[in-house]
Write an enzyme that holds these catalytic residues in place. Structure first.
Site, short mmCIF file in Angstrom:
data_model
loop_
_atom_site.label_atom_id
_atom_site.label_comp_id
_atom_site.label_asym_id
_atom_site.label_seq_id
_atom_site.Cartn_x
_atom_site.Cartn_y
_atom_site.Cartn_z
N GLU A 42 61.56 19.31 30.97
CA GLU A 42 60.67 20.03 31.57
C GLU A 42 60.39 19.75 32.99
OE1 GLU A 42 59.27 22.48 30.60
OE2 GLU A 42 59.68 22.52 28.33
N TYR A 125 51.05 22.68 33.61
CA TYR A 125 52.14 23.22 32.87
C TYR A 125 52.92 22.07 31.87
CZ TYR A 125 56.59 24.40 31.45
OH TYR A 125 57.87 24.70 30.92
N ASP A 143 53.33 29.26 32.26
CA ASP A 143 54.25 29.09 33.53
C ASP A 143 54.32 30.40 34.07
OD1 ASP A 143 55.68 30.58 31.83
OD2 ASP A 143 57.63 29.62 32.49
#
Length: 296
Positions: A42, A125, A143
Site C-alpha cells: 500500500e 487512505y 482512493d
DNA sequence: TACACGTGGGC
DNA sequence: TGCCCAAGTGT
C-alpha cells in the site's frame, strides 16, 4: 427491501462478479499474504502505478519479510532498494513505521485504523486500505480510483473534485455492501474498476459492468466543467534536482564528494546546495566528511 | 487549502 | 513532443 436497496445490491453483484473475473493477480493478493506484505504494497503504491511496484515489492519482501527485519535495516538500504519508485521519503517512513510496529505493536501491523493512522507515512487512505485488505475490517477505502468511479457513476461528473469532499465520503460509505466479506471485496473491486476500466483518460465504458447505470454516461459523458487542475512544473525544480542527487547516491558505493554531487545540476551549484540541505533535513542524505552518502 | 514531494509510461 | 497522471501524505 426498498427499491434503492435492491438496485444497490444489484450493482454490488455486478461489480463483484466483474472483479472475480478481471482482477489482476497482484502478488499481494495471493492467499496467505501477511499484513506486513499488504502494508508495504500500500505504501509503495501511493501515487505510483502498481505495475512498477511489483518487482520492488518482491525484492523488499525477500529482504525484509517482517517489520522487525526492516526496522533493523539502515535507512540508506531502504532508500537504495526503493530504486526508482519515486518519493523516496516513503522508504524512510516505511522503515520508521516498522520501528513503531516493533516498539509499540509487538512487531505486528496494527489492526485499528486509528493505530494505523498514527504510523509514519500512513494517511486516511492507507489506514483504511490496510485495515480492510490486511485485517478484513470493512473500512471505507477511498482512493483516486474510487473517487473517479463515484464521481462518474453517481454524480454524473467526468472527474472528481480536487480533494476528497464530505459528499464523496458520504457516497462512498453509502455504497458499501452490508456484509463484511463483500465490503472488503468491494473496496478492491471499485479500485480495480477505476484502474482498469473507468480510467481518467479514455475510459473503457464498453467493458464496464455498470455502464448502463452510470450517471455520467447517461448524461452523454459531458466533459469536465470544473476548475482545471494546474499541472505541476518539473524542469529545474528542487524536485528534479533532489531526484538526481538521490539517484546519484543510490547508485554510488560509499560517499560522494560535494563537487561530484554538484555535477547533477552544473548550471546552478547554489540550487544543489539548497537541495542537499533539504535532503539532509529530510533524512534522505547524510553528510560524510567532505561528501555525502545515503544514511547509515 | 494549497503546495511540495519522484518517476516513467501512455497518448 | 510534451503533458497528464498514477492504490497519497505531511505541512
Amino acid at each position: 427491501m426498498s427499491t434503492a436497496e435492491t438496485e444497490l445490491a444489484h450493482v454490488h453483484r455486478r461489480v463483484l462478479s466483474w472483479f472475480d473475473e478481471h482482477a489482476r493477480d497482484l502478488p499481494w493478493r495471493a492467499a496467505g499474504t501477511t499484513p506486513w506484505e499488504v502494508f508495504v504494497s500500500e505504501v509503495m503504491s501511493q501515487q505510483t502505478p502498481v505495475a512498477r511496484v511489483v518487482p520492488i515489492w518482491q525484492e523488499w519482501m525477500r529482504r525484509w519479510p517482517t517489520p522487525a527485519d526492516l526496522a533493523s535495516a539502515a535507512p540508506g538500504d531502504a532508500v537504495r532498494l526503493w530504486g526508482r519508485l519515486g518519493y523516496p521519503r516513503r522508504a524512510l517512513r516505511l522503515r520508521e513505521a516498522a520501528v513503531a510496529m516493533v516498539e509499540r505493536h509487538d512487531g505486528e501491523v496494527p489492526t485499528s485504523p486509528q493505530d494505523l493512522l498514527a504510523l509514519p507515512g500512513v494517511g486516511a487512505y492507507t489506514a483504511a486500505a490496510v485495515a480492510s485488505f490486511a485485517h478484513g475490517l470493512p473500512e471505507v477505502v477511498v482512493d483516486t480510483n474510487v473517487r473517479r468511479v463515484l464521481a462518474r457513476a453517481l454524480e454524473g461528473r467526468a472527474q472528481a473534485a480536487p480533494a476528497l469532499t464530505a459528499n464523496e465520503a458520504r457516497l462512498a460509505a453509502g455504497a458499501m455492501p452490508p456484509e463484511t466479506d463483500d465490503a472488503n471485496a468491494w473496496n478492491a473491486a471499485v479500485m480495480e474498476l477505476g484502474a482498469l476500466v473507468c480510467t481518467a483518460r479514455s475510459p473503457r465504458c464498453e467493458e464496464c459492468p455498470v455502464s448502463d447505470l452510470c450517471a455520467w454516461r447517461r448524461a452523454g459523458s459531458p466533459a469536465h466543467d470544473g476548475p482545471v487542475r494546474r499541472s505541476q512544473s518539473w524542469h529545474g525544480t528542487d524536485r528534479q534536482v533532489r531526484g538526481r542527487v538521490v539517484q546519484l547516491l543510490r547508485e554510488s558505493v560509499g560517499s560522494v564528494s560535494r563537487e561530484q554531487v554538484a555535477q547533477v545540476w552544473p548550471q546552478d551549484p547554489a540550487k544543489v546546495d539548497r537541495c542537499l540541505a533539504g535532503l539532509v533535513e529530510d533524512g534522505l542524505v547524510e553528510p560524510d566528511g567532505e561528501g555525502y552518502r545515503l544514511p547509515v
